[in-house]
Motif scaffolding. Structure first.
Motif, PDB file in Angstrom:
ATOM      1  N   UNK A   1       0.854  -1.186   0.000  1.00 48.31           N
ATOM      2  CA  UNK A   1       0.000   0.000   0.000  1.00 48.31           C
ATOM      3  C   UNK A   1       0.891   1.238   0.000  1.00 48.31           C
ATOM      4  N   UNK A   2       0.555   2.222  -0.805  1.00 51.43           N
ATOM      5  CA  UNK A   2       1.268   3.497  -0.784  1.00 51.43           C
ATOM      6  C   UNK A   2       0.309   4.579  -0.319  1.00 51.43           C
ATOM      7  N   UNK A   3       0.682   5.253   0.779  1.00 55.72           N
ATOM      8  CA  UNK A   3      -0.051   6.415   1.273  1.00 55.72           C
ATOM      9  C   UNK A   3       0.712   7.662   0.836  1.00 55.72           C
ATOM     10  N   UNK A   4       0.006   8.650   0.287  1.00 52.12           N
ATOM     11  CA  UNK A   4       0.684   9.882  -0.123  1.00 52.12           C
ATOM     12  C   UNK A   4      -0.348  10.956  -0.430  1.00 52.12           C
ATOM     13  N   UNK A   5       0.153  12.153  -0.698  1.00 51.88           N
ATOM     14  CA  UNK A   5      -0.724  13.297  -0.888  1.00 51.88           C
ATOM     15  C   UNK A   5      -1.477  13.298  -2.203  1.00 51.88           C
ATOM     16  N   UNK A   6      -2.682  13.870  -2.174  1.00 48.55           N
ATOM     17  CA  UNK A   6      -3.433  14.099  -3.408  1.00 48.55           C
ATOM     18  C   UNK A   6      -3.034  15.430  -4.034  1.00 48.55           C
ATOM     19  N   UNK A   7      -2.055  16.105  -3.418  1.00 53.64           N
ATOM     20  CA  UNK A   7      -1.407  17.284  -3.981  1.00 53.64           C
ATOM     21  C   UNK A   7       0.041  16.921  -4.316  1.00 53.64           C
ATOM     22  N   UNK A   8       0.677  17.650  -5.250  1.00 57.08           N
ATOM     23  CA  UNK A   8       2.044  17.310  -5.642  1.00 57.08           C
ATOM     24  C   UNK A   8       3.124  17.919  -4.754  1.00 57.08           C
ATOM     25  N   UNK A   9       2.740  18.863  -3.878  1.00 58.85           N
ATOM     26  CA  UNK A   9       3.752  19.577  -3.109  1.00 58.85           C
ATOM     27  C   UNK A   9       4.333  20.719  -3.925  1.00 58.85           C
ATOM     28  N   UNK A  10       5.174  21.514  -3.275  1.00 57.54           N
ATOM     29  CA  UNK A  10       5.718  22.716  -3.913  1.00 57.54           C
ATOM     30  C   UNK A  10       7.066  22.504  -4.596  1.00 57.54           C
TER      31      UNK A  10
ATOM     32  N   UNK B   1      -2.000  14.692  -7.867  1.00 58.77           N
ATOM     33  CA  UNK B   1      -0.918  14.787  -6.910  1.00 58.77           C
ATOM     34  C   UNK B   1       0.034  13.603  -6.948  1.00 58.77           C
ATOM     35  N   UNK B   2       0.624  13.303  -5.774  1.00 67.12           N
ATOM     36  CA  UNK B   2       1.564  12.196  -5.688  1.00 67.12           C
ATOM     37  C   UNK B   2       0.874  10.862  -5.913  1.00 67.12           C
ATOM     38  N   UNK B   3      -0.420  10.787  -5.561  1.00 60.92           N
ATOM     39  CA  UNK B   3      -1.167   9.548  -5.781  1.00 60.92           C
ATOM     40  C   UNK B   3      -1.127   9.154  -7.257  1.00 60.92           C
ATOM     41  N   UNK B   4      -1.479  10.097  -8.101  1.00 62.55           N
ATOM     42  CA  UNK B   4      -1.497   9.827  -9.527  1.00 62.55           C
ATOM     43  C   UNK B   4      -0.109   9.551 -10.086  1.00 62.55           C
ATOM     44  N   UNK B   5       0.891  10.238  -9.525  1.00 62.46           N
ATOM     45  CA  UNK B   5       2.262  10.066 -10.004  1.00 62.46           C
ATOM     46  C   UNK B   5       2.785   8.669  -9.693  1.00 62.46           C
TER      47      UNK B   5
END
Length: 200
Positions: free
Chosen positions: A5-14, A44-48
């Motif tokens: 499982x990967x947990x991460x942001x739905x935003x990409x960060x700055x 975000x990071x999820x999609x990446x």
């Protein structure tokens, strides 16, 4: 490990480094033929992470609540995409499908998922490795606080060591695979292997 499982942001960060590392993680999970399970969004990071897996021949399963499918925009090209009713159902299903957990940078949702699985590990509900990828020192302060919890007697050292920390994808995957194999073989864990202090 056959699945993570990967947990991460739905935003990409700055900073671009967060997306770069997320894609690299996906690419390396694909190379190791480890199924990636995540929250199902394409932002975000999820999609990446998902793109990193899929574009390198790997498999990705997404789990997303119906009410978030529009907000997080469900990824349309996953190997599998499951829709559920609640966040609790999402988290439980994700973990039930996985041998280990990796947390990348993220916000409240990522921390909620990370600490819930650490609590489950402490209670021996979940038995796989829980890894934190400390990209760009993102989790330095969090790690310091967990060490403070241990120092003040609120967290046992053996439970502190359940959180595996590394600065690079390769190092983290190596720690997790070692943890997984030791658990599988019922060997005593070498806890010194998993303690990583924040960057000086």
């Amino acid at each position: 490990m056959k699945s993570v499982v990967v947990y991460c942001g739905s935003n990409p960060g700055n900073k671009p480094v967060y997306k770069d590392v997320a894609y690299d993680l996906g690419k390396k999970l694909a190379a190791k033929e480890i199924l990636t399970v995540y929250g199902g969004g394409n932002l975000g990071l999820m999609g990446t992470v998902a793109d990193g897996v899929l574009e390198n021949g790997g498999q990705v399963t997404g789990i997303i609540p119906n009410f978030l499918a529009k907000l997080e925009v469900a990824h349309k090209t996953l190997t599998e995409l499951h829709f559920v009713d609640t966040m609790h159902e999402r988290k439980a299903k994700m973990v039930s499908m996985s041998d280990g957990v990796i947390a990348l940078a993220g916000g409240y949702g990522t921390l909620d998922e990370l600490f819930e699985i650490l609590a489950w590990s402490q209670l021996k509900i979940f038995h796989g490795p829980v890894g934190v990828l400390n990209t760009n020192g993102f989790y330095d302060h969090l790690i310091a606080h967990v060490d403070k919890m241990t120092e003040e007697g609120f967290l046992r050292p053996e439970n502190r060591d359940l959180m595996l920390v590394a600065d690079t994808v390769d190092e983290l995957l190596e720690k997790m695979e070692t943890f997984f194999l030791q658990k599988a073989e019922n060997k005593p864990l070498d806890h010194t292997l998993y303690v990583t202090k924040p960057n000086a």
